[in-house]
Enzyme design. Sequence first.
Site, PDB file in Angstrom:
ATOM      1  N   HIS A  68       0.920  -1.308  -0.061  1.00 33.13           N
ATOM      2  CA  HIS A  68       0.094   0.127   0.046  1.00 33.13           C
ATOM      3  C   HIS A  68       0.927   1.241  -0.078  1.00 33.13           C
ATOM      4  O   HIS A  68       0.576   2.083  -0.828  1.00 33.13           O
ATOM      5  CB  HIS A  68      -0.939  -0.002   1.181  1.00 33.13           C
ATOM      6  CG  HIS A  68      -1.873   1.108   1.351  1.00 33.13           C
ATOM      7  ND1 HIS A  68      -2.518   1.354   2.413  1.00 33.13           N
ATOM      8  CD2 HIS A  68      -2.139   2.102   0.482  1.00 33.13           C
ATOM      9  CE1 HIS A  68      -3.501   2.319   2.177  1.00 33.13           C
ATOM     10  NE2 HIS A  68      -3.298   2.848   1.086  1.00 33.13           N
ATOM     11  N   GLU A  91       2.253   1.729  -3.458  1.00 35.07           N
ATOM     12  CA  GLU A  91       1.438   2.346  -4.376  1.00 35.07           C
ATOM     13  C   GLU A  91       1.333   3.772  -4.276  1.00 35.07           C
ATOM     14  O   GLU A  91       1.421   4.495  -5.157  1.00 35.07           O
ATOM     15  CB  GLU A  91       0.183   1.455  -3.907  1.00 35.07           C
ATOM     16  CG  GLU A  91      -1.060   2.158  -4.768  1.00 35.07           C
ATOM     17  CD  GLU A  91      -2.231   2.670  -3.827  1.00 35.07           C
ATOM     18  OE1 GLU A  91      -2.486   3.926  -3.965  1.00 35.07           O
ATOM     19  OE2 GLU A  91      -2.808   1.776  -3.157  1.00 35.07           O
ATOM     20  N   HIS A  92       1.520   4.103  -2.922  1.00 35.44           N
ATOM     21  CA  HIS A  92       1.306   5.634  -2.696  1.00 35.44           C
ATOM     22  C   HIS A  92       2.786   6.348  -3.341  1.00 35.44           C
ATOM     23  O   HIS A  92       2.579   7.266  -3.996  1.00 35.44           O
ATOM     24  CB  HIS A  92       1.275   6.117  -1.387  1.00 35.44           C
ATOM     25  CG  HIS A  92      -0.234   5.950  -0.831  1.00 35.44           C
ATOM     26  ND1 HIS A  92      -0.643   7.200  -0.102  1.00 35.44           N
ATOM     27  CD2 HIS A  92      -0.856   4.863  -0.720  1.00 35.44           C
ATOM     28  CE1 HIS A  92      -1.878   6.744   0.016  1.00 35.44           C
ATOM     29  NE2 HIS A  92      -2.173   5.524  -0.248  1.00 35.44           N
ATOM     30  N   GLU A 129      -4.274   7.118   7.197  1.00 34.05           N
ATOM     31  CA  GLU A 129      -5.249   6.574   6.060  1.00 34.05           C
ATOM     32  C   GLU A 129      -5.992   5.423   6.758  1.00 34.05           C
ATOM     33  O   GLU A 129      -6.914   5.015   6.928  1.00 34.05           O
ATOM     34  CB  GLU A 129      -4.856   6.377   4.648  1.00 34.05           C
ATOM     35  CG  GLU A 129      -5.999   5.506   3.985  1.00 34.05           C
ATOM     36  CD  GLU A 129      -5.325   4.934   2.671  1.00 34.05           C
ATOM     37  OE1 GLU A 129      -4.145   5.526   2.148  1.00 34.05           O
ATOM     38  OE2 GLU A 129      -6.062   4.130   1.993  1.00 34.05           O
TER      39      GLU A 129
HETATM   40 ZN   LIG Z   1      -3.995   4.565   0.260  1.00 34.82          ZN
END
Ligand SMILES: [Zn+2]
Length: 1045
Positions: free
Chosen positions: A137, A140-141, A238
Amino acid sequence: MLSRVSSTRSVAQMVKQVAGRCTVLNVGVGINARNIGSSLWSNKNKHAQPTSFLRRSKIMAVPHIIQQQEHKFNEGKQYHGFECIRVESVPEFGIMSYTFRHVGSGTELWYLDRKDSNNVFSINFRTTPFDSTGLPHILEHSVLCGSQKYPVRDPFFKMLNRSVATFMNAMTGPDYTMYPFSTMNETDFRNLQKIYLDAVFRPNLEYLDFLQEGWRLEHSNINDKSSEYVLKGVVYNEMKGAFSENGSVFSQNLLNNLLPDHTYGFVSGGNPLEIPKLTHKNLVDFHSKYYHPSNARIYTYGNFDLRRTLDYVNNEYMSKYNAIDNSYSRIPNQPRWDKPRNVHISSRFDNMGAPFEKQNQIGIALLMSDVTDTQETFVLHVLSELLVRGPNSSFYRSLIEPNFSGGYNQATGYDPQIKDTFFCVGLQDLRVEDFARVQELYDKTIKQVMSEGFELSHVESVLHNIELLLKHQSPQFGMGLLFNSTPLWNHDGDVVSSLRVSNMIANFRHNLAKDPKYLQHKVEQYFATNSHRLTLTMSPDDHYEDNFKTAELDLLKQKIMALDDKKRVEVYENGIKLDQAQKGHPNLEILPCLDLSDVQKMPKMPSIEVLRICSVPTQVCHVHTNDISYLKLHFNGANLNHDEVMLVPLFCDVINDMGTNNYNFREFDKLVLSKTAGIDFKLHFAENIYDSKSYLLGVYMTTHALDKNAAEMFELSTELLTKFKLEDTDRLSMLIDNYISNISVGIASSGHLYAMQSCAGLITNAAKLKSHLAGVEHIEFMKTYVKQNKTEEIRAKLKTLGQKLFVKNVMRCALNTSEEFYPSLTKYYEQFLENMPNDPQSKKNAEHSISLLEPSQQHFVMNIPVNYCAKAFFAVPYTHRDHPTLRVLAKLISAKYLLPVVREQNGAYGAGARIGSDGIFSFFSYRDPNSTKTLEAFNNTYNWLQEHNTELTEQALFEAKLGVLQQLDAPIAPGNVGIDFFLYGVSQEMFANYRARMLSTSVDELKQVVERYFKNEPAHFGSCLLGPENKDLEATTNLKWKVIS
Ligand SMILES: [Zn+2]
């Protein structure tokens, strides 16, 4: 596979399961955002969907097609380094499917050629984490933070304003990471392709990006070495926000505990307490291993030239790599258990939800077939529908009807998205004492199904619904196929065959004909004798939040203890470096951007005709509907008194679930689903777009059916509208309980929408009513209402409400159908109108006047660790000449001011500004660690605009216009063409003027609007905060706050 589109877990739900990135926090704006005026949650929230990920509003005009296309590529031939290995047509969707493999690198590329201008491109990787640090994750960012060709900070975010994409995002699932976008403009398509490819294959992955996106230790005042240390990071925050929704905690634990032995045992999105174990080196290593082209899959869909794509991908990237063996990322099947397991977890007490002792959840989950066995997953999908969906299903009868819970929980249904698929049936809002009862009822139900089987008419209604879904043109068709195929493709499944749903239906029918007990045997195999069964229970814990805070504090202490002098200096310096980088002005010139000439032309719109048929205003759109007819009815609520108005949302939820004079609720449900896609009702609310001085309120009914079933669609509508029956108070009481449980689900995941709605309610009486009907205030209203009124009394009121509402005098209608079928449809329609009662006493129209309120502030105290802030003021209505300019300004403020400050510097997950068609201009933040600091940022907008006057350039203005165009030009499904006119009175001419006016906005006009609306504190404004208790609120803001807890 497409059966998944029809599954109770639709695309949106699948995305929910994805840990995901909410990079595009789309909040619909203006007329063409459907969430205006309608309820925030869907009318039937039995399978609630998240609002934050997918663009909710309009999506695409879909293709009409469908002739056989010629082969553009031939099997065995090479095209730009790619060998074409499989060519097949899928006639049911008008698709030619081409599968390629890159000769050098082994990358698989799947192209779906279809006459659809909304083209899609996506790069997917199989990513299998072995810890819960959120590695895939955070990667991905981070890859979206700058790459070799585009070494600017966050080119992805910058491209949001330089494109007219109809979808742009990136997501992390439990076992894959994907980077999809869609657009109807070819220049845009090529631009975005360049950015995405370079991002994933050549990201810079700088240390500062890791600190920003992942986690970091920082001084609370970055310039003060003596200030305390805090933990920060975009993903860190998040995930804290993601797990503030109990439904997410439940689903995550279900996955981890049902498949504990390999990658699914971990939290791919990241457990906030584990994230700070991740290092920058882990991230770089993970990238080089998993983002190799041999482990990548490229998907592309639509009508743009594939050769250009192949050429570019090959030349710039794939030709530079050699294939490697990618078996390291393969996921084995979960070893099966020899006996069932039980797990209990605790959750946060949701103070807006059910009473503490009733706020428990249970789920019984079973591991099923391998995802690559597509015929079997199809059968399991049908079986799941038969077991859980609607009043005829087995578990509905045994678990829901005895009414000891708040209905199914969000985990309920069949999940075909990971290597071993699974089924879960679960309940929310029940007492701990009832856990055992659920298990007994579950066993009893399965036994009963095994001995009695399913009614054939029930099976047929499920199959009919799947067939209808195949015909129904969804607006984001290419994107839908991508989302549905990715889980299968990711495990090397046969995605092309999975598109042939008609084959699967035929096979299914064949098996059923051969063996009438076919389904019972499946139930025996997957349910009765399946020992891989998990019972997960969850109960609220008063100390949940404190425990988390203590653990977070311990973690912080450990991190601080581990700092030596050198590290301390580093932390201090990195804080300053990151701050400078965030405030810097990168050279954006290197990023591609569209020209005005690319976007000036308005998309073509089918014409709308308005007729009077049997004295009922009727809007007709001739569109290519793929043999489906769409019916929409609007009933003006002019004759309802205030008490009745307040019950409209409940009325819409229960009216199609109670049966009619001629059919009981089970019979009626079966009939409706075997002939139509369902008959749904929604509250509709519309402010006058000319002056915002009045509003209309009513009920909006929608249904559609195959042309061959159009007569029955009207007959069933007549049956429901003229013979609805509300006599069964026990059933009504159960539906009301479920309704109340469902409306409190999902607030934390769409908190910004709730905060804005409630905030608007501080400005006008109309918005206030709207918030009481569809906002956070509605929950408390309904709870109190039900306590104070007996079911019998509510029943009587609902009945009167229906009688006043369903009359011809207050009705309008919209028909979307093909030109060829129109004559037949009108015949049925006229008959239908003749059967509708007329009430000569009833008022046709009554506009309620809107009044403006005095400024005020309110704070909803919620037991969650993040805030949702909103501030709003009354500006001008849709038709005012300043409205389009303000809309451009809202985009500009979002991109240039709010995102950099509230998100990047202050750590909120999202922030923005918008103006609605009701004339209310709002600011909002999403999953925000701050409250007053953000409200201060909202207040500071004018000063910022003054200080950054030089940044209001032509280019900045143009980018903001593109942002608005993404909403205005977003494609519309054939069934929804003309809906803005039908619901809000926006004619195509009006829309064209609005669009032209928006595009012609000049820098000077923008500056004038800033002076006019932002210089002085507006006369009518409000602020709203959804979040944890906040003792400093009044002192810091110098304002009086109404606190609601
Ligand atoms: Zn995210």
